[in-house]
Design a protein around this motif. Structure first.
Motif, mmCIF file in Angstrom:
data_model
loop_
_atom_site.group_PDB
_atom_site.id
_atom_site.type_symbol
_atom_site.label_atom_id
_atom_site.label_comp_id
_atom_site.label_asym_id
_atom_site.label_seq_id
_atom_site.Cartn_x
_atom_site.Cartn_y
_atom_site.Cartn_z
ATOM 1 N N ALA A 209 42.354 28.907 12.962
ATOM 2 C CA ALA A 209 42.319 30.344 13.374
ATOM 3 C C ALA A 209 41.355 30.124 14.868
ATOM 4 C CB ALA A 209 41.489 31.263 12.659
ATOM 5 N N LEU A 210 41.863 30.859 16.146
ATOM 6 C CA LEU A 210 41.218 30.729 17.178
ATOM 7 C C LEU A 210 40.708 32.122 17.450
ATOM 8 C CD1 LEU A 210 44.156 29.207 19.400
ATOM 9 C CD2 LEU A 210 42.320 27.816 18.052
ATOM 10 N N ALA A 211 39.363 31.975 17.306
ATOM 11 C CA ALA A 211 38.570 33.227 17.592
ATOM 12 C C ALA A 211 38.077 33.208 19.180
ATOM 13 C CB ALA A 211 37.331 33.251 16.796
ATOM 14 N N LEU A 212 38.730 33.893 19.832
ATOM 15 C CA LEU A 212 38.539 33.858 21.460
ATOM 16 C C LEU A 212 37.932 35.082 21.985
ATOM 17 C CD1 LEU A 212 42.209 32.262 21.955
ATOM 18 C CD2 LEU A 212 39.902 30.986 21.592
ATOM 19 N N ASP A 213 36.924 34.748 22.795
ATOM 20 C CA ASP A 213 36.095 35.698 23.574
ATOM 21 C C ASP A 213 37.057 36.305 24.645
ATOM 22 O OD1 ASP A 213 34.386 37.085 25.238
ATOM 23 O OD2 ASP A 213 32.720 35.829 24.741
ATOM 24 N N THR B 19 44.222 24.631 -2.144
ATOM 25 C CA THR B 19 45.406 23.831 -2.054
ATOM 26 C C THR B 19 45.529 22.299 -1.527
ATOM 27 O OG1 THR B 19 46.566 26.049 -1.437
ATOM 28 C CG2 THR B 19 47.701 24.207 -0.744
ATOM 29 N N ALA B 20 46.377 21.666 -2.213
ATOM 30 C CA ALA B 20 46.233 20.217 -2.047
ATOM 31 C C ALA B 20 46.632 19.841 -0.683
ATOM 32 C CB ALA B 20 46.939 19.667 -3.122
ATOM 33 N N ASN B 21 45.797 18.851 -0.116
ATOM 34 C CA ASN B 21 46.456 18.358 1.255
ATOM 35 C C ASN B 21 46.528 19.339 2.421
ATOM 36 O OD1 ASN B 21 46.836 15.702 0.091
ATOM 37 N ND2 ASN B 21 48.837 16.578 -0.633
ATOM 38 N N LEU B 22 45.562 20.413 2.475
ATOM 39 C CA LEU B 22 45.330 21.360 3.411
ATOM 40 C C LEU B 22 43.906 21.481 3.862
ATOM 41 C CD1 LEU B 22 46.579 23.933 4.781
ATOM 42 C CD2 LEU B 22 45.852 25.334 2.876
ATOM 43 N N THR B 23 43.551 21.602 5.200
ATOM 44 C CA THR B 23 42.446 21.805 5.757
ATOM 45 C C THR B 23 42.583 22.838 6.693
ATOM 46 O OG1 THR B 23 42.194 19.275 5.588
ATOM 47 C CG2 THR B 23 40.728 20.530 6.844
ATOM 48 N N LYS B 24 41.432 23.716 6.629
ATOM 49 C CA LYS B 24 41.248 25.123 7.443
ATOM 50 C C LYS B 24 40.344 24.970 8.589
ATOM 51 C CE LYS B 24 42.569 27.797 3.546
ATOM 52 N NZ LYS B 24 43.884 28.766 3.665
ATOM 53 N N PHE B 25 40.699 25.455 9.585
ATOM 54 C CA PHE B 25 39.802 25.216 10.850
ATOM 55 C C PHE B 25 39.539 26.753 11.547
ATOM 56 C CE2 PHE B 25 41.713 21.164 10.339
ATOM 57 C CZ PHE B 25 40.631 20.202 10.699
ATOM 58 N N ILE B 26 38.437 26.612 12.103
ATOM 59 C CA ILE B 26 38.228 27.749 12.992
ATOM 60 C C ILE B 26 37.666 27.311 14.377
ATOM 61 C CG2 ILE B 26 36.761 29.950 13.692
ATOM 62 C CD1 ILE B 26 36.674 30.964 10.588
ATOM 63 N N ILE B 27 38.238 27.590 15.377
ATOM 64 C CA ILE B 27 37.634 27.415 16.717
ATOM 65 C C ILE B 27 37.252 28.419 17.410
ATOM 66 C CG2 ILE B 27 38.381 26.273 19.030
ATOM 67 C CD1 ILE B 27 40.654 24.921 17.567
ATOM 68 N N LEU B 28 35.795 28.559 17.510
ATOM 69 C CA LEU B 28 35.340 29.861 18.059
ATOM 70 C C LEU B 28 34.741 29.642 19.569
ATOM 71 C CD1 LEU B 28 33.878 32.735 17.700
ATOM 72 C CD2 LEU B 28 31.733 31.305 16.617
ATOM 73 N N LEU B 29 35.142 30.386 20.158
ATOM 74 C CA LEU B 29 35.187 30.106 21.518
ATOM 75 C C LEU B 29 34.318 31.583 22.604
ATOM 76 C CD1 LEU B 29 36.569 28.609 24.446
ATOM 77 C CD2 LEU B 29 36.275 31.044 24.834
ATOM 78 N N THR B 30 33.369 31.560 22.957
ATOM 79 C CA THR B 30 32.456 32.580 23.550
ATOM 80 C C THR B 30 31.891 32.113 24.951
ATOM 81 O OG1 THR B 30 31.049 34.376 23.434
ATOM 82 C CG2 THR B 30 30.479 32.594 22.305
ATOM 83 N N ASP B 31 31.938 32.941 25.803
ATOM 84 C CA ASP B 31 31.029 32.561 27.074
ATOM 85 C C ASP B 31 29.542 33.463 27.385
ATOM 86 O OD1 ASP B 31 32.136 35.258 27.552
ATOM 87 O OD2 ASP B 31 32.312 34.619 29.748
ATOM 88 N N GLY B 32 29.194 34.085 26.262
ATOM 89 C CA GLY B 32 28.145 34.990 26.718
ATOM 90 C C GLY B 32 27.038 35.255 25.335
#
Length: 446
Positions: free
Chosen positions: A135-139, A351-364
């Motif tokens: 999941a990309l959490a983008l400012d 769930t087997a063989n599954l990895t979950k990621f968040i990429i959180l980007l902010t500039d302020g």
């Protein structure tokens, strides 16, 4: 004649001539065995390389495996004296097995009648069983319009999508959600207008018209009064002049004008902290529902999927406006990765063989949430959200672009190595490529 037959001189030469054949054969057999064993070692090395190479193109058809495998194997073997080199390639779920064989013709031991013998070896390589959900959490706040930050973010996000698309050998091995945020998140009006996960108390309080001008919310409107039928700025004067001291009437904006945005869910009392949790909305508990709000220009979220064109289009549609509420962006990225309502596309936990990621980007820095514009209070909510996300087993990358609370974002990341401090927006592509490659190599291409 009798002396000839009885003369034993030269017996050793005769015996040596007779014995030399098996002796030479034994020595030759040892030499041939050593040479054959050397070829078997070479064959094993070539086979290991071949199985690894094939694992990178899996899944593939049998004809492709046979053609590519044999070419790679022969090239790896190099010059040799083996005949009838052959491979038997057997693909399976998550692995590929290969058996190589060849015929060795003895160079010396053939004096014993040994014409040829087979040497063979086997190898197995696992191919990608890993899957990822990202999941990309983008400012998308107003400050992202400066220093070319949003332009560079779009390029970087496209690069990340390309890395994951290429690495996912099986459609669906990599899924991505896009969560643009400012102080709100747009969940899409068309999807949720009549859904029971939305509540309207915030909307009815904040958006509407008052019968007394100058009032911008329900509380100020209904606590204000005006004199009807006469003049007077106080109740006493109004009624003394024969007028009626009348409270303001607030008329909420029609819910049909909602354009899809929500603000933070309820927090205390009761210590529920729904704004920083993935609690499923409960029809009987309004505090678990999402308060409707009026959007600025933030584009709607995109739940987990692997439609790479649609994901790219969503990235391109992002625009910069509004204030910063990192908490709500992180919370909805978390929602996107679980099977909990309202976003249910995420695979079940464990769930087997599954990895979950968040990429959180902010500039302020955090500047506004549902309750306050005090940064320290908003940061405290972000800290809670970060801790809860990591406790749920989700790996969290954080990216700070030029400005923002570095300590908050560094501590928010799963580890210090997963925090990136970008001082030039043009560096974003390099950072996102690095993150994408790490996700792909460690979790997609096991």
């Amino acid at each position: 004649m009798r002396r000839f037959w009885s003369n034993k001189d030269g017996n050793i030469a005769v015996l040596f001539a007779i014995a030399i054949v098996p002796v030479v054969g034994a020595i030759g057999a040892a030499a041939d065995y050593s040479l054959a064993n050397s070829y078997r070692t070479d064959m094993q090395k070539a086979l290991d390389s071949t199985s690894l190479a094939l694992s990178k193109i899996m899944p593939a058809s049998q004809s492709t495996l046979d053609t590519v495998g044999l070419q790679y194997f022969l090239a790896s073997m190099g010059p040799n004296s083996l005949d009838n080199l052959a491979l038997v390639i057997t693909p399976d779920v998550g692995q590929v097995r290969i058996r190589a064989s060849g015929t060795y013709s003895p160079r010396i031991a053939n004096v014993l009648g040994l014409s040829s013998f087979e040497i063979s070896t086997e190898a197995t390589a696992k191919w990608s069983l890993g899957k990822v959900e990202v999941a990309l959490a983008l400012d998308n706040t107003g400050s992202m319009s400066s220093n070319n930050k949003l332009v560079e973010l779009k390029k970087a996000a496209h690069d990340l999508l390309n890395v994951l698309q290429v690495a996912a050998k099986v459609p669906g091995d990599a899924k991505v959600a896009i969560i643009p945020f400012d102080r709100m998140v747009n969940v899409s009006m068309n999807t949720y207008l009549n859904a029971n996960v939305i509540k309207w108390d915030y909307w009815d309080e904040k958006y509407g018209t008052c019968s007394i001008s100058g009032n911008s919310n329900q509380t100020s409107c209904t606590s204000d009064h005006k004199c009807v039928g006469a003049s007077g700025s106080t109740k006493k004067k109004c009624e003394g002049n024969g007028g009626t001291w009348t409270a303001g009437v607030w008329t909420p904006t029609n819910h049909n004008q909602w354009n899809g945005c929500v603000v933070d869910r309820d927090k205390d009392p009761a210590g529920t902290d729904n704004d920083v949790k993935d609690t499923a909305p409960d029809a009987a508990i309004p505090a678990t529902h999402y308060p409707a709000a009026k959007c600025g220009s933030v584009v709607s979220i995109m739940p987990l999927n692997y439609d790479w064109t649609a994901l790219g289009n969503k990235i391109d549609a992002m625009s910069a406006a509004g204030n910063t509420n990192v908490t709500i962006g992180l919370a909805w990225a978390w929602h996107a990765l679980t099977s909990t309502s309202p976003l249910t596309e995420g695979a079940s936990k464990g769930t087997a063989n599954l990895t979950k990621f968040i990429i959180l980007l902010t500039d302020g820095d955090n500047t506004q949430n549902r309750w306050t514009t005090t940064q320290s209070q908003i940061d405290a909510r972000t800290e809670l959200a970060c801790a809860n996300v990591k406790a749920d087993g989700i790996r969290l990358y954080t990216v700070r672009v030029i400005d923002g609370n570095a300590d908050l974002l560094r501590n928010c990341a799963t580890s210090p190595s997963m925090y990136y401090d970008v001082q030039n927006a043009a560096e974003l592509s390099s950072v996102f490529n690095t993150i994408g490659a790490e996700i792909a190599s460690l979790h997609l291409m096991k």
